[in-house]
Write a protein that holds these residues in place. Sequence first.
Motif, short mmCIF file in Angstrom:
data_model
loop_
_atom_site.label_atom_id
_atom_site.label_comp_id
_atom_site.label_asym_id
_atom_site.label_seq_id
_atom_site.Cartn_x
_atom_site.Cartn_y
_atom_site.Cartn_z
N PHE A 66 0.85 -1.20 0.00
CA PHE A 66 0.00 0.00 0.00
C PHE A 66 0.88 1.25 0.00
CE2 PHE A 66 -2.24 3.42 2.14
CZ PHE A 66 -3.49 3.40 1.52
N GLY A 120 -2.01 6.04 -0.96
CA GLY A 120 -3.45 5.90 -0.84
C GLY A 120 -4.08 4.73 -1.56
N ALA A 121 -3.26 3.79 -2.10
CA ALA A 121 -3.84 2.67 -2.83
C ALA A 121 -2.89 1.49 -2.84
CB ALA A 121 -4.17 3.08 -4.26
N VAL A 122 -3.43 0.31 -3.16
CA VAL A 122 -2.61 -0.88 -3.37
C VAL A 122 -2.35 -0.99 -4.86
CG1 VAL A 122 -2.52 -3.39 -3.21
CG2 VAL A 122 -3.57 -2.07 -1.36
N GLY A 158 1.33 -3.12 4.45
CA GLY A 158 0.55 -1.91 4.70
C GLY A 158 -0.56 -2.14 5.71
N PHE A 175 -3.63 -2.62 7.81
CA PHE A 175 -5.06 -2.44 7.58
C PHE A 175 -5.33 -2.00 6.14
CE2 PHE A 175 -8.71 0.33 7.28
CZ PHE A 175 -9.70 -0.32 7.99
N ASP A 176 -4.54 -1.07 5.63
CA ASP A 176 -4.80 -0.50 4.31
C ASP A 176 -4.66 -1.53 3.20
OD1 ASP A 176 -5.31 2.20 5.15
OD2 ASP A 176 -3.17 2.37 5.59
N PHE A 177 -3.63 -2.37 3.29
CA PHE A 177 -3.46 -3.41 2.27
C PHE A 177 -4.59 -4.43 2.38
CE2 PHE A 177 -1.94 -7.40 0.56
CZ PHE A 177 -1.28 -7.03 -0.61
N ARG A 178 -4.88 -4.85 3.63
CA ARG A 178 -5.91 -5.86 3.85
C ARG A 178 -7.24 -5.44 3.22
NH1 ARG A 178 -10.17 -7.61 4.08
NH2 ARG A 178 -11.23 -8.88 5.68
N PHE A 179 -7.61 -4.19 3.37
CA PHE A 179 -8.90 -3.74 2.84
C PHE A 179 -8.77 -3.11 1.45
CE2 PHE A 179 -9.85 -4.25 7.30
CZ PHE A 179 -11.08 -4.88 7.24
N GLY A 180 -7.57 -3.13 0.88
CA GLY A 180 -7.37 -2.63 -0.47
C GLY A 180 -7.18 -3.74 -1.47
N THR A 181 -7.25 -5.00 -1.02
CA THR A 181 -7.11 -6.13 -1.93
C THR A 181 -8.28 -7.08 -1.72
OG1 THR A 181 -5.58 -7.85 -2.70
CG2 THR A 181 -5.77 -7.55 -0.33
#
Length: 300
Positions: free
Chosen positions: A47, A50-52, A103, A105-111
């Motif tokens: 991440f 702001g994005a994966v 990343g 939390f961000d990676f987990r919810f961005g994939t």
Amino acid sequence: MIRALISVFLALAGPLAAQELTLPQTAQQISDRSSTLDSYDLPTGPFADGAVPSRTVEGQVERYTWRLQAGSSTTLQLLAPLRDQIEAQGYEILFECEARVCGGFDFRFGTEVVPTPDMYVAIQDYRFLAAQKGQTVLSLLVSRDTPDGYVQMIRVTPFDAPAPAPIVVEQSVDGGQGLLAELQQNGHVILDDLHFRTGEVALGDGPFASLALLAGFLTDNPGLRLALVGNTDDTGDLVANIRVSTRRAEAVRSRLIEAYGVAADRIEAQGVGYLAPITTNATPEGRDLNRRVEAVLLVN
């Protein structure tokens, strides 16, 4: 370690290019969400901004999840054997990360993740891998919700690639010779399929293959006995940890006596608290490994 395996055969480029992956004996397939025509955003980096970062691939998309008894295994211990087998089949690892580097939390919810309860991802305890062979891509995501481990695999075969063969799950059992061989060769073995409820000393419902193997081993070897030794991490004081580790070892002893008919005088239970670690207690993964029950071989 019990070496009974579940073999998952994935024919990724036709029957002659079949890939074999192995999961622990306790693995159970939880979901199969396959689509003949779909798209998947394959993560290609952690991440950032702001994005994966990802690459969209289209074709036949297969989404599978498994749950297994992880015991004290870390996410790396769950992923590493699968990664080795993928590479041995000619796959190129495009990207790999652990929770913090990915990343969190961000990676987990961005994939893409198969929804719970079919897949569980602990925000601070997961690993991800993306790989490619020819036109086929796949990803692996592993995590834990102690005592369970979870594995997600997503495979995409593009339209112009040869149609993949269906996945066939076969179970191959070696009679537990791995665990018993380790016990006889080293004089002790970790019973890594056991699990206890968090903060409790009661043994889970099971069944546990290791206990059946130990009971049979004692029946076949009347001149031998076993000591069950409980171990903890270094959280808390020594007296409390010895008490907890002893009670957990006693719970395993009781299960062998009551459920498997082992004579009480052939098994003893002791606890050593945090005095015999097998790795560092400085990390969550290390503490998980140190919380265990071992069987120690005794000769009359």
